[in-house]
Scaffold this active site. Structure first.
Site, PDB file in Angstrom:
ATOM      1  N   ASP A 269      -1.888 -10.107  -4.224  1.00  0.00           N
ATOM      2  CA  ASP A 269      -3.201  -9.657  -3.790  1.00  0.00           C
ATOM      3  C   ASP A 269      -4.189  -9.938  -4.914  1.00  0.00           C
ATOM      4  O   ASP A 269      -4.215  -9.238  -5.916  1.00  0.00           O
ATOM      5  CB  ASP A 269      -3.120  -8.158  -3.462  1.00  0.00           C
ATOM      6  CG  ASP A 269      -4.452  -7.576  -3.045  1.00  0.00           C
ATOM      7  OD1 ASP A 269      -5.446  -8.321  -3.014  1.00  0.00           O
ATOM      8  OD2 ASP A 269      -4.493  -6.367  -2.768  1.00  0.00           O
TER       9      ASP A 269
ATOM     10  N   ASN B 122       0.841  -1.201   0.000  1.00  0.00           N
ATOM     11  CA  ASN B 122       0.000   0.000   0.000  1.00  0.00           C
ATOM     12  C   ASN B 122       0.878   1.253   0.000  1.00  0.00           C
ATOM     13  O   ASN B 122       0.669   2.183   0.778  1.00  0.00           O
ATOM     14  CB  ASN B 122      -0.957  -0.010   1.201  1.00  0.00           C
ATOM     15  CG  ASN B 122      -2.073   1.021   1.057  1.00  0.00           C
ATOM     16  OD1 ASN B 122      -2.288   1.580  -0.011  1.00  0.00           O
ATOM     17  ND2 ASN B 122      -2.764   1.285   2.147  1.00  0.00           N
TER      18      ASN B 122
ATOM     19  N   GLU C  88       1.196  -3.054  -5.053  1.00  0.00           N
ATOM     20  CA  GLU C  88       0.808  -1.670  -4.728  1.00  0.00           C
ATOM     21  C   GLU C  88       2.028  -0.827  -4.340  1.00  0.00           C
ATOM     22  O   GLU C  88       2.119  -0.288  -3.242  1.00  0.00           O
ATOM     23  CB  GLU C  88      -0.265  -1.651  -3.630  1.00  0.00           C
ATOM     24  CG  GLU C  88      -1.615  -1.268  -4.189  1.00  0.00           C
ATOM     25  CD  GLU C  88      -2.659  -0.916  -3.140  1.00  0.00           C
ATOM     26  OE1 GLU C  88      -3.178   0.203  -3.227  1.00  0.00           O
ATOM     27  OE2 GLU C  88      -2.963  -1.752  -2.283  1.00  0.00           O
TER      28      GLU C  88
END
Length: 258
Positions: free
Chosen positions: A148, A9, A35
């Site tokens: 993911d 993230n 990410e």
């Protein structure tokens, strides 16, 4: 062989939270990142090549968005960036490194939770990604698909499954698509193979106290061909420190690349 998958993230955010200090202690052979939310110019030398590992990256064209990476202890024989599908590759979602007869992939499937439009993008991705998975399954190579997937497969894979039956990430079509990888293509869900009854959550909403209460989803996976999947010795989700809204998923394999 230790392989780690971690949705960061934001690689810069994770770095500030101690991710690379933790990684230096892991003795990993391959680390798959998702990410990145960064471009090449944004990465420090530590982010490009941490702790004896060499980094390879597939950046999204859009700044501060998506992107995947692989850190490899051994120099790969070949690195494949993207799927060769323009709109998917624009978002930086697929990176493959080959070592002998082993292929390791960092993968970041789209999320459909932000809008109906993005859910349609996700369905389109699934439709067009399936032939590539069929090709990998029949290639004769051992394959580890890390990352993911933005899909929780079964009820055990998320805490509040009843409340999410109509939500992106647990829609019947998504779950069926993922399930067919195991039933039709013989891929192995490594965590579920090792631990049939342990939820193994890897992502928690930032709302409420989801992380503290462990109200999570298992959407990060090691999905493998049967050969290397059978060598998986142990798996763990690292929660002692929080680098992201996801936690790193670590699997140790009794496997040697040729």
């Amino acid at each position: 062989m230790r392989i780690i998958s971690a949705n960061l993230n934001g690689i810069r955010s994770a770095a500030n939270k101690g991710f690379f200090e933790w990684l230096a202690k892991q003795d990993a052979d391959v680390v798959a990142l998702q990410e990145l939310k960064a471009q090449e110019a944004d990465l420090s030398q530590q982010m490009k090549a941490p702790a004896g590992l060499k980094g390879f990256f597939h950046y999204a064209e859009k700044k501060g968005y998506s992107g995947v990476g692989l850190y490899c202890r051994r120099e790969p024989d070949r690195v494949i960036t993207g799927l060769g599908i323009a709109d998917i590759d624009f978002e930086g979602r697929y990176l493959q490194a080959d070592f002998g007869n082993l292929s390791v992939v960092s993968l970041y499937l789209p999320s459909g939770s932000s809008s109906d439009e993005r859910q349609q993008v996700k369905f389109s991705f699934l439709d067009r990604f399936r032939p590539h998975l069929e090709q990998l399954a029949s290639s004769g190579r051992e394959v580890v698909l890390l990352g993911d997937w933005n899909i929780a497969h079964n009820e055990i894979d998320l805490k509040n499954w009843k409340g999410n039956l109509k939500n992106s990430g647990f829609l019947p079509e998504e779950r069926s698509w993922l399930g067919k990888l195991f039933t039709e293509l013989n891929f192995v869900d490594v965590w579920r193979k090792l631990y049939p009854e342990i939820p193994g959550y890897t992502w928690w909403s930032n709302r409420g106290q989801a992380y503290a209460k462990d109200v999570g989803w298992r959407i990060d996976y090691h999905i493998t061909t049967p050969g290397i999947g059978a060598t998986a010795q142990s798996a763990s989700v690292y929660k002692e420190e929080k680098f992201s809204d996801h936690a790193p998923l670590i699997v140790d394999y009794d496997y040697q690349t040729n």
